[in-house]
Scaffold this motif. Sequence first.
Motif, short mmCIF file in Angstrom:
data_model
loop_
_atom_site.label_atom_id
_atom_site.label_comp_id
_atom_site.label_asym_id
_atom_site.label_seq_id
_atom_site.Cartn_x
_atom_site.Cartn_y
_atom_site.Cartn_z
N LEU A 50 0.96 -1.50 0.16
CA LEU A 50 0.01 0.09 -0.03
C LEU A 50 1.11 1.35 -0.40
N HIS A 51 0.55 2.18 -0.42
CA HIS A 51 1.14 3.83 -0.74
C HIS A 51 1.17 4.04 0.45
N SER A 52 0.26 3.85 1.51
CA SER A 52 0.44 4.48 2.92
C SER A 52 -0.66 3.83 4.15
N ARG A 53 -0.52 3.39 5.37
CA ARG A 53 -1.05 2.59 6.24
C ARG A 53 -2.27 3.00 7.05
N GLN A 71 -5.71 10.82 2.82
CA GLN A 71 -6.36 11.44 1.69
C GLN A 71 -7.73 10.41 1.31
N GLN A 75 -7.81 1.61 2.20
CA GLN A 75 -7.52 0.46 2.00
C GLN A 75 -7.11 -0.14 1.80
N GLU A 86 -6.57 -0.35 -3.22
CA GLU A 86 -6.51 1.14 -2.77
C GLU A 86 -7.76 1.85 -3.54
N SER A 88 -9.52 4.80 -4.09
CA SER A 88 -9.57 7.22 -2.86
C SER A 88 -10.63 6.93 -3.48
N THR A 95 -7.89 0.07 -7.40
CA THR A 95 -6.66 -0.39 -8.10
C THR A 95 -6.31 -1.59 -6.88
#
Lengths: 309, 90
Positions: A50-53, A71, A75, A86, A88, A95
Motif C-alpha cells: 500500500l502507498h500508506s497505512r 487522503q 485501503q 486502494e 481513492s 487499484t
Amino acid sequence: MVTTPNQSNLGIRCDDPAVETQLAAWVAGGRLHPPRAVTLDVRVVERPALHSREGQLFEQPGVEIRSGGRQGGVQISWRQAPAVAELSLGSSCATVLLSPAAVARLEECQNTFLTTVLIFLLRRAGWHHVHAATAIDPRGRGWLLAGNARAGKSTTTAWLASRGWSVGTDDMAFLAPGQRVAVQAYRGPIALRPEGQALLQCTGGAFLERRGKMGFWPEELGARWAQRVEPDLILFPSIGGERTEVERLGAGDALTRLVRWSAWVLLEPELAQEHLDLLTRLAAQAPAYRVTLGSDLFAHPERLEAPLG
Amino acid sequence: MSARYRRGDSVRVAALENEGVLLHLGTRRYYTVSESALALLEYLAAPRTAQELEAFLLERYELTEEHAVTTVQTFLERCRKADVVFEEGA
C-alpha cells in the motif's frame, strides 16, 4: 494491458490474461449491474504494498480495511497471501495488486478479499452493502431479512424458495437509490448448514468451502431468482426455540438495526451520509419486525406470515 | 464571554418519525437519539452558545426555562463525553 468491456458497468482490467478471464467470470457470475461504470484494475506484482497505512483499522475475517487517513478512501489488505487494494475518494476504479501467491489462491481471494474490494467499489456507484437476504412473496411483496450469519437468513431463504417464492440472495445485497429504495442481490448459491439441509430435506448442492456449507441455486430449490427487490417488509430474524414469534418494531429501532447490518456506513465520511440516508428511507418505506424463528415454522408457516398482514 | 459549541465533523445524523440515529464515524459508534436531541445536533452544525440552544428549545417545545437549561446542560455533557460536540477553542 487487456481491457474486458463488461455490459454490466462493472469492468475488469488485468495485465495477466488468465487472471483477467477468471476474474471476469467471477464478476459476471454475480450479475450485478451498477448504475455507473466502475472498474477493478488488477495487476500481478511480486510484492504488493500500500502507498500508506493510515487511518483506523477495521478487521474482517482474513481482511484488513483502513479508512480515515489524510487522503481519504480505503485501503484493503488480504491476510492469507500478499494482496492489497486502494480505492481513492471520487474514483470509480479500485487499484488491486495481487502477488503470485494470491493468484495461486484466486478463488479464495475472490470470495474474501476481492468481495470486500467489490463492496467498496460499488459504493462509488451509489450501491451500499447490507448483510441481508431478499425474497418476493406470492403477493408480490418484497422482503428483506437482515442479520448476521447465525440469524437464520439462509435457511429461511431456502425454505421460501422451496415454497415457490422468488429469492435474490441469502447474504449479500446492495441498497440502491430510486423512487423507492431497492435491494440488488448478488447472485450466488444459498448456503445451508447440515441442520438446514435436514430440515428442508434438500439433497444435492455443491460444497462451498469458504462458508463451510452446501450451496443450492434458487432454481434447484424450486424458486426463480429475483435480481432486484423493493422491500415492503423488513425482518430481523434470529433462531429461537419451538415457537415462531413476530414483534413489530418502530421505524427508529429498525433504522438502528439496519445500521448494524450495513456497517460500512461508518466508514468513508464522504459517502456515509448518502448511505445513511438510504437506510433511513428504507426504514421509513417498509414496516419492520423482529422475528424469532421456531422449529414450528415448517409445519405452521402462517405463524410467520399471518402477523405480517 | 459564553462558550460556543459545535457538532464534530465525524458526526452524521438521520431523522425518522419521532427519533433519529447518530453515527460517530471516528469512534464507529451509533446511537438512537430523541427528536429534541436530533434537532439540537442539527442546530449545532454552526457554533452556538448554551443560551442559544436553550432559546432554540423554548421556541420549538413547550417547556419551562429551568427545564430548558437542565436539558441543554445534560445534552452537552453527554455529547461532549461521546466526542459528538466540542467547545470551540477548547
